[in-house]
Each structure stands twice: as structure tokens, then as C-alpha cells.
Design a protein around this motif. Sequence first.
Motif, PDB file in Angstrom:
ATOM      1  N   LEU A 299      -0.360  -5.632  26.854  1.00 36.16           N
ATOM      2  CA  LEU A 299       0.919  -5.365  27.807  1.00 36.16           C
ATOM      3  C   LEU A 299       0.359  -6.572  28.973  1.00 36.16           C
ATOM      4  N   LEU A 300      -0.919  -6.770  29.476  1.00 34.78           N
ATOM      5  CA  LEU A 300      -1.006  -7.837  30.396  1.00 34.78           C
ATOM      6  C   LEU A 300      -0.001  -9.210  30.167  1.00 34.78           C
ATOM      7  N   LEU A 301      -0.112  -9.528  29.113  1.00 36.89           N
ATOM      8  CA  LEU A 301       0.696 -10.861  28.382  1.00 36.89           C
ATOM      9  C   LEU A 301       2.249 -10.442  28.338  1.00 36.89           C
ATOM     10  N   ALA A 302       2.526  -8.948  27.709  1.00 38.55           N
ATOM     11  CA  ALA A 302       3.912  -8.721  27.486  1.00 38.55           C
ATOM     12  C   ALA A 302       4.426  -8.323  28.999  1.00 38.55           C
ATOM     13  N   ARG A 303       3.640  -8.254  30.150  1.00 40.16           N
ATOM     14  CA  ARG A 303       3.736  -9.225  31.741  1.00 40.16           C
ATOM     15  C   ARG A 303       4.436 -10.610  31.855  1.00 40.16           C
ATOM     16  N   GLN A 304       2.970 -11.195  31.868  1.00 43.26           N
ATOM     17  CA  GLN A 304       3.144 -12.041  31.762  1.00 43.26           C
ATOM     18  C   GLN A 304       4.441 -12.883  31.269  1.00 43.26           C
ATOM     19  N   ARG A 305       5.106 -12.677  29.558  1.00 37.68           N
ATOM     20  CA  ARG A 305       5.602 -13.619  29.809  1.00 37.68           C
ATOM     21  C   ARG A 305       7.727 -12.952  30.290  1.00 37.68           C
ATOM     22  N   ARG A 306       7.629 -11.546  30.702  1.00 39.94           N
ATOM     23  CA  ARG A 306       8.539 -11.046  31.705  1.00 39.94           C
ATOM     24  C   ARG A 306       8.631 -11.852  32.869  1.00 39.94           C
ATOM     25  N   ALA A 307       7.199 -12.373  33.518  1.00 41.85           N
ATOM     26  CA  ALA A 307       7.066 -12.628  34.932  1.00 41.85           C
ATOM     27  C   ALA A 307       7.781 -14.517  34.968  1.00 41.85           C
ATOM     28  N   ALA A 308       7.185 -14.888  33.257  1.00 41.25           N
ATOM     29  CA  ALA A 308       7.282 -15.890  33.304  1.00 41.25           C
ATOM     30  C   ALA A 308       8.719 -16.706  32.751  1.00 41.25           C
ATOM     31  N   GLN A 309      10.295 -15.416  32.735  1.00 43.24           N
ATOM     32  CA  GLN A 309      11.048 -15.078  32.087  1.00 43.24           C
ATOM     33  C   GLN A 309      11.389 -16.041  30.620  1.00 43.24           C
ATOM     34  N   LEU A 310      10.029 -16.042  29.710  1.00 47.87           N
ATOM     35  CA  LEU A 310      10.555 -16.100  28.632  1.00 47.87           C
ATOM     36  C   LEU A 310      11.330 -15.814  27.994  1.00 47.87           C
TER      37      LEU A 310
END
Length: 822
Positions: A299-310
Motif C-alpha cells: 500500500l505504501l509503495l503504491a502511494r509512493q509511486r502515485r506521489a512521484a507520478q511514476l
Amino acid sequence: MKLSVPDSSKRWLGLSLAAGSAGAGLWLAWHYPWQPGLACLLWLIVAVLGFVRWQVLPLLIPGLVPVLGFAPWTGWISFEELDLLVLAVAAGGYAALALGAKRGVELAPAWQRPLAWSGLSKLLLTLFCASLLLAIWRGVEQAGGWQFGWWQGYHEPMNSLRQGKSLWLVLLLLPLWRAAGASEPAAVQRWFGLAMLLALGGASLAALWERLAYTGLLNFSSDYRSTALFWEMHVGGAALDGCLALGLPFALLWVLRERRPWAFAAALGLLLLAGYAALTTFSRGVYLALPLGAGVCLLLLARQRRAAQLPAASRPAARRGLGLAVLLAFGLAAWPLFQAGGYRTLLALAGSALLMIFMPPLRLQQTRGQQLIVLLLALLAAALAAALSWLLALAVPKSAYVIDALVVLGGLWLAWWLRAGLPRHLSACLMAAAWFWSLACVAVVAGNWGGEQALQEALLPVLGLALGWAGLQLLPGTAAQLLAELPWRARSLLWTACLMLFAVVAALAGGAYIGDRMATGQRDLEGRFEHWRLARSLLDTPQDWLRGKGVGRVASPFLFVGPAAEQVGDYRLGESAQPPHLLLTSGKHVLGWGELFRVSQRIAAPRGEMQLTLKLRSASDVNLHLEVCEKHLLYNAECVVKNLPLQSQGGGWQTLQASLGQAPALGGRWWAPRFVVFSVALGSPASAVQIAELRLRDAAEPALLANSDFSRGMAHWFFSSDRHHLPWHIKSLGLHLLFEQGLLGLALGVTLVAAVLWRCSFGHARAHALAPALVGALTGFLIVGLFDSLVDAPRIAFLFYALLLLGLGLRSTRAPLPPSMK
């Protein structure tokens, strides 16, 4: 490296820390129970490496924790090899910094440095350290005051130092971590992440060897729970459970971020290995903690990717749904197939799953009628090939396995050859026929193992998979194309998930022990509640509730004031007496085979007749239990047992000789060795004996036991309580902190953990590459800690505090993630 004389207070402080670490480390190495001269030489080599590689070695130390404990050989428990390693690396690292090694290194700007502890974090950490220091002092006081000894047990003052030192070892390394991050911002992410992978791999490989040597890899029926190389589990506990919970999210993060094929394959292998090790713990807490910890990490990895706009994968929801459908289909088929044909059938099913997952797309420009004809022809061809395979399997023993392997390999080769697509109907027909034939071979393998009855039982799930896949090809829309369009990493992950699912099916269906563990869950939980109530009742005064009983004092109240069932055996070393001797006592509870309190030593495998010479005395008649067994830590395999009645004869010293009989073939196989252990215990409750000499010889060796007269203390001797574990632990991380440090320590500990979880989930560290794994690791650890103490094992406490203090100072930098971590 250009060195210089310290010219600042910080550098002089670093030199003082280096000198102190060197003095303490060499002093410990000189008193090492085995080859102290060699131990000093190795210590100096590590210190030199720490000096040269001060940016790397301090961060890699956690990776060696699971394999760096030799207490069953040395007898050391107050100090251990981890202490020597930390002191050596600290001595070398601080010397390098104090003498100017960092001057030749270009330091990163402050905003790029990954470690920076805020004032509030430092205050919180200082308060917790003060609480721990007070609890260590209180534990020593409760044990009768400070008295140094190399061989003290769990009820003596040194036990407080043993259990309380882990946090201080991590604090000693903390400035070196910060200096490494300042000189190379990616060092913390790279080397600490690698260390956690090494820790997980070391623990999992040790568990794999243990199962291979003592039970067999696929034996899930015996009540043998893996301990790996965590000697701290000699009185029970969950050291292996805690290590797996802390390490698995880092392996998951590696799998999801790795792009290099060879490294990705290694990551998948580590994930599978750790999954196997977790299964063999038979721990319900682990079965709950690992999925939840992994889920939090994802979950945190998915949110991290969204925040980084990957860039996100196209149609992610549909792909996730398809992956779950594939897992569900193969899982539903795996259960009856395993019952029909055992492990061999599951292995064949894994091959079919691999072929289907890596199959190229079947549908390009075909009409519905053409697709139907292709599938019918493929099904007919596969049926004919399956019939021939069955006839050949009946005629040639073991040929069913060879046929299945050849079909899967041939299908994979065909899939590779046609990986760009299937432009011709014949190509699509051949690919579908290979898939159907591989499924048919699953049934053939089952029939070869269990006869025609097994073949008939396997046909239904195999036919269900075949028809379900064929129906999917004929459905309108893109569902059939999604699987074929997945990138190779996603397909590999899906197949790995299938393998892990098959392992779970095998453990549940192929072994009675997991079922027994699940069936007794309610009863065990009630027993745990009763144990917690008893532990809580031992906090007698308001002072105990506020400040705790002290570090290392959990076992002692049970021994002295607990109910009879909780009063276990113990040992004391009479070093000052003449002759030096071991005082061995037994518990007041019922003494079955697993409840004996044993003092043991690992020996070479004996040959021929075994003779034992004993010099001992007792104030009352006792029954002495002697054994030579194949044994790793808690569970005996092949044994020679001798029960020796001993009459007190007025309490004077007696010299006895006893024959233990002929030694069977012990030691296991060269590729999976078993340790051979000599043990002595008291078979009569509430009794005591003083042992001044134990000499064991066989037909070839006059002395199989080292330090047989205890002139070197407890060197090479080790103790265990094989099955009676509750009196040694509170079995709850929160209650353990309350018991040792009181409400103040518990509140500070909870605040410290909450601060780290907040920082790495929502705070300044949320975008750091390690943050998802760190939060997932701590989540899994805390779930295991609901039912086990964990931090009473110093090496696991070291790993826990390392992650905790790293998370407390970790912060996101403005530098983007490297491509391999996106």
C-alpha cells in the motif's frame, strides 16, 4: 586515504570511541572460549576492514545477525560474536573518521543526506535510553547486586546486561551510519537494504538446512518447528519469527523494483525461500504477520509511486483481477490434485502453470469458429498424446515424470519461439495442444504415484482447468489477452505466487501438524491469557508498575515464587569451590522427555562402545538422565539414553562409571549434517546434584567432551528446556516492556514506535525508498509481538532497534529515485 591528527572536539571524541571499542573488543576476544588468539587476529582483521570500508561495513552488520551466534559451541551467552563484530567495526570506523578519512570525500549537501534526527526525536530516544538504563540497573539490583561473571545464567546479574545491550550496540553504530549517508546519500538505502536481504536469506537458508537434515523438506506432519541458527530459542521464543517478519518486506520491495533479469530471479528465489521458512515455523503469529506486513508495504509503495507520478501499468485493476482469478483457479485445483498424487503432482501442476502464464497470445485475427476449431483439434491431439503417455508410464517405471518434464520444456521452447504472436492457425493449435497435454500429464503423474484411483481423482480438476482456459479464449473482450500481454516480471511474480500457494496447500493437506496447531488455537490462547495474568500479578508494588522489575528478570520470579508448574530447572557454576563443579537442579513440574532441563555439549559422532566417567555428589537420591542424540537445538532424532539412579551416600563425592552402550550411526549425511549432542539432566523433580567431572570416550577417542571438569567454567556447555517454554518468557512484547521497564518505559516505547511508523508512512520519510519496507517490517514484527516477547533475544532486539532508530532519523531527499528503484 590521507590521514591527519584530530583537530576538533568531534574528531577527538571519535578517537576516544575508537580506542574504547578497541579495548573492549580485544578484551572480549582474548576471553573467547575457543582459540582466543585466533579470535583476536580475526577481530583485528575486521577492525582494519572497518577502517578501510567505514562507509559500508557499519550498515551491513544487520545482515550477519542470523548466522552470528555460536553459543551452542562456545557456551557464551552473556557476550557473543555480534558484540565482537560491532566493536571491531566501530573501532575501525571511528578511527577512520577521527584520523580524517572523511576529508577526502565530497560530502552531500545537508538537504540530500538521508539521516537527520530532529530535536524531538533525540529527546524521545534519550528518555527511552534513560528508562532502559534504569531498568538494567534495577535488574542487576534485583539479582543481588553487580557481580561480573563470564558464565552466568538467566537468573544472575549478567543477564540484565545480556538482554539490555542491544540498543547500545545500535547507538554505537548510529554516527557511522549518519557519516556514511552524508558522504554517499544512496549508501543507507543500498547497504542497509542489502543487509536486511542478507539477514532474511541467512535465516531462511539455515531453516532450509535444518529441515533437510532433521525432518526432510516436505515433512509437515512432525511437530518439529524450525529454529534456524537462533540459539536464543533453546528455551522457546520467536527469534526466527521476528527475523522473518522484519526481513520479508525488504525482499518484496526488491522483487517489485528490480529490473535486471538475474537479480529479479534471485529476488524471487529469496521470496520463495523465506516463504518456506515461514511455513516451517508452524507459528500462527507468523502466518498472520507476514501477509499483513507485506500488505502494508504494498500500500505504501503504491502511494509512493502515485506521489512521484511514476507511470502506472495500463488496466491495473483488470490485471490484478486476472491474477487473482489465476491463483484461485490453480489453488482450487491444487487441493484435490495433492490429495490424489502428492507432491509430485503439485510439481507437475507448477510446470503447467508456468507454461500457461508464459504462453503467447492465441487470438489475433481469428474468427470465433476458427478459434473453436483450433481448440477442439488441440484438445483431441492432447488427449491422444495423454493416452500414449499413460501407456508408456505403465510400461516404463518413473517415465511419467520424464514425459511431463519434456512436455513442459517443449511447450516453453515453443512459447519462446512464437513469443511475438501466433499468426497461423497451426501455431495456435500446437501451443494449445502443448498446454492441454501438460495438464493431462499432471493426471498421468498422479496415476503413476497412486494408481488408477488417483488418476480418476485427478481428471476432474485437470479437466476443469482445461475447459476454463478454453472458455476464456472464446469469450468476447480482452480478458484472454491480458495474461499474454503481461510483462515478464509480472508473469514471473504470478508464477511465484502460484508456487507459494502450492506450498501452503502442501503444508495444510500434507501435514497434520498445522491442522493440529489451528485446532488448538483457542485453547492455547486461553493458556496464554492465564500466563499473562500470572506475569501481571508478579508486579507487586506501585514501584514495580511504574518502573518495572528490571531488564532480564522475567524468568526469575517464575522460578522462585511462581506456581510449581512454572518453577523450572537451573544451573550454577561453582568456580571458586574445589573442585570446580556444576550445580544442576530440576524443576518442580512433571518431568517428561521434553520438560527436562538439560546441560549439553556438541561432540563428534561417537563410534563403538561409549563409556562415561562421572564425579558428582548429591544430598539426596536422584535419577540422572544421560543421552547422546542427534539434535540441533530442541528436538531429538536418533538417541542413546541412560537413566542412572544415584544414591547420596551421605553427600560425599562419588566417582562412577557407566556404559552408554553401542553408538548407532550418528551425524547424518555429508550434505545435510546433523549435530551430535551429549546431554545430562535430572529425571527426578525438585532435586539437585553437583557434577565435578563428566568424561565421555568411545572406541576411538579417549575424550569426546571438552572442558569435562568445568575448570574453564561453562565453556562449550549449553543448556536448554526443550518443550517447557512459558516460564522463560512473558510471550507478549507489550507486557514484556511493562514488566521490565514499567508504565513509563512502555509509554516511551510505544511513542517511539508510533513516531517511526508515522514518519515513514505520512511524515518526512514517507517518500524514501526504504520507507514502505520499514513500515511493513515493523508492522509484521509488532503482530508477532502480540504473542511473543521477541526483544528478550538480543540479536532480534538488535535488528528491531536498528530499524527503529533508522526510521526515527530517515528522511526523504529531493534526489529522485534511481531507475532500478522505480
